[in-house]
Design a protein around this motif. Structure first.
Motif, PDB file in Angstrom:
ATOM      1  N   HIS A 228      -3.028  13.444  -8.851  1.00 33.41           N
ATOM      2  CA  HIS A 228      -3.130  12.346  -9.819  1.00 33.41           C
ATOM      3  C   HIS A 228      -1.826  11.558  -9.878  1.00 33.41           C
ATOM      4  O   HIS A 228      -1.846  10.310  -9.913  1.00 33.41           O
ATOM      5  N   GLU A 229      -0.698  12.247  -9.850  1.00 29.63           N
ATOM      6  CA  GLU A 229       0.600  11.566  -9.914  1.00 29.63           C
ATOM      7  C   GLU A 229       0.867  10.764  -8.641  1.00 29.63           C
ATOM      8  O   GLU A 229       1.398   9.641  -8.705  1.00 29.63           O
ATOM      9  N   VAL A 230       0.513  11.313  -7.491  1.00 28.15           N
ATOM     10  CA  VAL A 230       0.710  10.588  -6.232  1.00 28.15           C
ATOM     11  C   VAL A 230      -0.143   9.321  -6.219  1.00 28.15           C
ATOM     12  O   VAL A 230       0.337   8.228  -5.874  1.00 28.15           O
ATOM     13  N   GLN A 231      -1.410   9.457  -6.584  1.00 30.04           N
ATOM     14  CA  GLN A 231      -2.299   8.294  -6.584  1.00 30.04           C
ATOM     15  C   GLN A 231      -1.826   7.243  -7.581  1.00 30.04           C
ATOM     16  O   GLN A 231      -1.844   6.038  -7.287  1.00 30.04           O
ATOM     17  N   GLY A 232      -1.377   7.694  -8.757  1.00 28.92           N
ATOM     18  CA  GLY A 232      -0.882   6.750  -9.759  1.00 28.92           C
ATOM     19  C   GLY A 232       0.357   6.011  -9.298  1.00 28.92           C
ATOM     20  O   GLY A 232       0.514   4.807  -9.564  1.00 28.92           O
ATOM     21  N   GLU A 233       1.230   6.727  -8.603  1.00 29.55           N
ATOM     22  CA  GLU A 233       2.450   6.099  -8.079  1.00 29.55           C
ATOM     23  C   GLU A 233       2.107   4.994  -7.087  1.00 29.55           C
ATOM     24  O   GLU A 233       2.687   3.898  -7.115  1.00 29.55           O
ATOM     25  N   PHE A 234       1.129   5.260  -6.201  1.00 31.38           N
ATOM     26  CA  PHE A 234       0.797   4.245  -5.197  1.00 31.38           C
ATOM     27  C   PHE A 234       0.063   3.067  -5.825  1.00 31.38           C
ATOM     28  O   PHE A 234       0.249   1.918  -5.406  1.00 31.38           O
ATOM     29  N   ILE A 235      -0.740   3.324  -6.837  1.00 28.27           N
ATOM     30  CA  ILE A 235      -1.389   2.228  -7.559  1.00 28.27           C
ATOM     31  C   ILE A 235      -0.338   1.317  -8.192  1.00 28.27           C
ATOM     32  O   ILE A 235      -0.450   0.084  -8.143  1.00 28.27           O
ATOM     33  N   ALA A 236       0.701   1.921  -8.774  1.00 30.66           N
ATOM     34  CA  ALA A 236       1.780   1.125  -9.372  1.00 30.66           C
ATOM     35  C   ALA A 236       2.509   0.313  -8.308  1.00 30.66           C
ATOM     36  O   ALA A 236       2.831  -0.865  -8.522  1.00 30.66           O
ATOM     37  N   LEU A 237       2.769   0.913  -7.158  1.00 28.96           N
ATOM     38  CA  LEU A 237       3.423   0.182  -6.068  1.00 28.96           C
ATOM     39  C   LEU A 237       2.534  -0.955  -5.575  1.00 28.96           C
ATOM     40  O   LEU A 237       3.017  -2.041  -5.235  1.00 28.96           O
ATOM     41  N   SER A 238       1.231  -0.728  -5.546  1.00 27.96           N
ATOM     42  CA  SER A 238       0.297  -1.756  -5.079  1.00 27.96           C
ATOM     43  C   SER A 238       0.279  -2.964  -5.998  1.00 27.96           C
ATOM     44  O   SER A 238      -0.086  -4.075  -5.583  1.00 27.96           O
ATOM     45  N   ALA A 239       0.646  -2.765  -7.262  1.00 25.40           N
ATOM     46  CA  ALA A 239       0.686  -3.870  -8.219  1.00 25.40           C
ATOM     47  C   ALA A 239       1.976  -4.671  -8.139  1.00 25.40           C
ATOM     48  O   ALA A 239       2.110  -5.703  -8.801  1.00 25.40           O
ATOM     49  N   ASN A 240       2.909  -4.204  -7.318  1.00 29.51           N
ATOM     50  CA  ASN A 240       4.195  -4.882  -7.147  1.00 29.51           C
ATOM     51  C   ASN A 240       4.155  -5.696  -5.854  1.00 29.51           C
ATOM     52  O   ASN A 240       4.204  -5.138  -4.759  1.00 29.51           O
ATOM     53  N   PRO A 241       4.058  -7.025  -5.940  1.00 30.46           N
ATOM     54  CA  PRO A 241       3.924  -7.829  -4.716  1.00 30.46           C
ATOM     55  C   PRO A 241       5.131  -7.742  -3.794  1.00 30.46           C
ATOM     56  O   PRO A 241       5.039  -8.094  -2.611  1.00 30.46           O
ATOM     57  N   ASP A 242       6.268  -7.271  -4.312  1.00 32.22           N
ATOM     58  CA  ASP A 242       7.473  -7.156  -3.499  1.00 32.22           C
ATOM     59  C   ASP A 242       7.636  -5.767  -2.868  1.00 32.22           C
ATOM     60  O   ASP A 242       8.603  -5.537  -2.129  1.00 32.22           O
ATOM     61  N   ALA A 243       6.714  -4.847  -3.158  1.00 32.47           N
ATOM     62  CA  ALA A 243       6.795  -3.514  -2.566  1.00 32.47           C
ATOM     63  C   ALA A 243       6.567  -3.601  -1.059  1.00 32.47           C
ATOM     64  O   ALA A 243       5.859  -4.487  -0.566  1.00 32.47           O
ATOM     65  N   ILE A 244       7.192  -2.694  -0.333  1.00 34.43           N
ATOM     66  CA  ILE A 244       7.068  -2.657   1.126  1.00 34.43           C
ATOM     67  C   ILE A 244       6.721  -1.234   1.545  1.00 34.43           C
ATOM     68  O   ILE A 244       7.284  -0.264   1.050  1.00 34.43           O
ATOM     69  N   LEU A 245       5.790  -1.126   2.474  1.00 33.20           N
ATOM     70  CA  LEU A 245       5.424   0.146   3.077  1.00 33.20           C
ATOM     71  C   LEU A 245       5.800   0.093   4.559  1.00 33.20           C
ATOM     72  O   LEU A 245       5.354  -0.798   5.280  1.00 33.20           O
TER      73      LEU A 245
END
Length: 282
Positions: free
Chosen positions: A251-268
């Motif tokens: 749950h924490e891993v999925q939540g972290e990636f959802i938060a990153l996905s909401a940041n348009p400046d995030a980079i993978l």
């Protein structure tokens, strides 16, 4: 060898693959194939696949790559797709019946156990298979024997899985990547297989004619971002199912990636894949 993604995966327990063969995994593999399809097609064209080619797809998974190969080679050619998962084969069989591509043949078999009397092919395709099998040497020998002299093998395999990183840094995603790698190793595979694979290929009688590292930096708006999103969603839960992680951790891993996905400046930064084209010399 396609999966693919794609992909054939080494067993984690009983007759299942470490990443599963359920319907959700088939959907994820379909998305993965769409993301990586341009790079696959480029490799195939570089290897000389064309109308009338004879192609063998090792670890065909649900058959996404196999059907693309069948479209290219046409009725004058031949495609053989080898896969051990009956669930994947059932899916591919239904699609084959719908398409009516009689020059595509599905073969049930285990690359680590079965002897395939297939020879004389022009192209062998192998994507994300060597990373998961218990013996890359057996896989390479099987691919080698399937080709005619001068035939070419195309591999897409991981060179460095740990290049998967997030910007800004995410320790939870870093931990997820480590857990994924550990689960593959626990099942007998090796995520960073290319440094082992290439010497095996040279010894078997292949000549490496192309090496192309594939690594990308993508943002949430990019199509490739969805590949990682689908993988994190399905495989954080898969690690729970395998008894390697807790529901809270997933749950924490999925939540972290959802938060990153909401940041348009995030980079993978994606795991580094090596595009390998090799020719059978003898």
């Amino acid at each position: 060898c396609g999966q693919s993604q794609t992909a054939i995966y080494q067993m984690a327990m009983d007759d299942d693959y470490v990443l599963g063969t359920h319907d959700g995994e088939i959907a994820r593999l379909g998305l993965q194939h769409q993301v990586w399809r341009p790079h696959m097609l480029h490799a195939w064209m570089s290897a000389g696949m064309t109308q009338g080619s004879r192609v063998i797809d090792f670890g065909a998974g649900p058959g996404f790559a196999s059907f693309d190969a069948a479209d290219i080679v046409g009725p004058q050619g031949e495609v053989v797709a080898i896969e051990r998962s009956q669930h994947f084969l059932n899916f591919a069989g239904r699609e084959l019946e719908r398409r009516g591509a009689k020059w595509l043949r599905l073969v049930e078999g285990d690359l680590m156990r079965d002897d395939f009397e297939l020879a004389g092919f022009d192209i062998a395709w192998c994507r994300w298979v060597a990373s998961f099998v218990t013996s890359p040497a057996i896989l390479v020998e099987t691919v080698f024997r399937s080709l005619r002299v001068g035939g070419r093998a195309v591999f897409h395999e991981y060179q460095s899985y740990a290049t998967w990183r997030m910007i800004p840094t995410s320790h939870r995603i870093d931990n997820f990547v480590r857990q994924v790698m550990a689960s593959w190793r626990d099942s007998g595979g090796e995520p960073d297989i290319v440094p082992t694979l290439i010497p095996i290929m040279n010894e078997a009688g292949f000549k490496i004619i192309e090496l192309l590292p594939l690594i990308f930096a993508v943002r949430p708006a990019d199509f490739m971002w969805h590949w990682a999103a689908a993988f994190i969603e399905s495989n954080s839960q898969r690690l729970v199912d395998l008894g390697k992680a807790s529901h809270q951790w997933a749950h924490e891993v999925q939540g972290e990636f959802i938060a990153l996905s909401a940041n348009p400046d995030a980079i993978l930064v994606t795991p580094m894949v090596m595009d390998i084209i090799a020719q059978r010399l003898r």
